[in-house]
Design an enzyme around this catalytic site. Structure first.
Site: not given
Ligand code: BG6
Ligand code: MG
Length: 214
Positions: A10, A8
């Site tokens: 984030d 993953d």
């Molecule tokens: C995930 C995060 O990796 O991505 C979430 O943990 C986030 O918090 C999701 O909502 C979607 O992210 P993005 O950048 O497409 O808005």
């Molecule tokens: Mg994550």
């Protein structure tokens, strides 16, 4: 035997939690919707639109679909202003070492992230063109806990799900990995995983784990 590790992004490779928090908080404050860090924690691994639904649980009015799209876009613009400040220094402790170590040992590495901003983030932290495959919010229709993002990563790598391990900081991500039929390793206290470590800093633990699974 583990032939690939799917990470993953984030909260595992880079900490964007605070950027997400600040962007959602700004949007929520403008809308007069209560939002705090505890609610923000529920958004880990959850797609942008599903996150918005969670944020709007505290809203006093109903939003139409087009209004929701506009809110999500507004939040994402605030978020992009913040992530364009990320640098390689924002790679989480231990992550780079683990990744390089896997490469040296001939184990494939991939990203499996719900985020549509994955390409921007990887570029900012200098890890674009570093992974063998990148599966993210741009090539999936179902977000975690649906296994799609991890299954697509395995498909790109041409490696059977059974031979993959995922690394996750979100409960939804661990569930997705299990549903994909992969081994699961949790960091930052995500629940339900086969294996757990606090962060990727403990490279010896990580290497012992890979040997143990083999
Ligand atoms: C995930 C995060 O990796 O991505 C979430 O943990 C986030 O918090 C999701 O909502 C979607 O992210 P993005 O950048 O497409 O808005
Ligand atoms: Mg994550």
């Amino acid at each position: 035997m583990i032939k690939a590790v799917i990470f993953d992004l984030d909260g595992v490779i880079v900490s964007t939690d605070d950027c997400h928090y600040c962007a959602w908080k700004k949007m929520a404050d403008e809308e007069g919707v209560y939002f705090d860090r505890k609610i923000n924690n529920r958004l880990r691994g959850v797609s942008r639109m599903a996150s918005l639904d969670i944020v709007l649980e505290r809203a006093e009015k109903e939003y139409s679909e087009s209004e929701k799209q506009a809110l999500a876009e507004r939040k994402n613009n605030y978020y992009k202003d913040l992530i364009c400040e990320l640098t390689p220094n924002d790679i989480l402790p231990g992550a780079l070492k683990v990744l390089e170590n896997l490469k040296e040992n001939g184990i494939k590495i991939a990203i499996g992230s719900s985020s549509k901003n994955t390409p921007i983030i990887l570029k900012q932290i200098g890890l674009d063109n570093f992974f063998d495959a990148v599966s993210d919010g741009n090539n999936i229709t179902h977000s975690k806990p649906n296994p799609e993002v991890f299954l697509k990563a395995a498909e790109m790598l041409k490696i059977a799900p059974l031979d993959c391990m995922i690394v996750e900081d979100a409960d939804a991500g661990i569930e997705a990995g299990k549903r994909a039929g992969m081994k699961t390793l949790s960091v930052q206290g995500a629940k339900g995983a086969d294996y757990e470590m606090h962060s990727l800093e403990d490279i010896d633990f990580f290497n012992r784990l890979l040997k143990q699974i083999a």
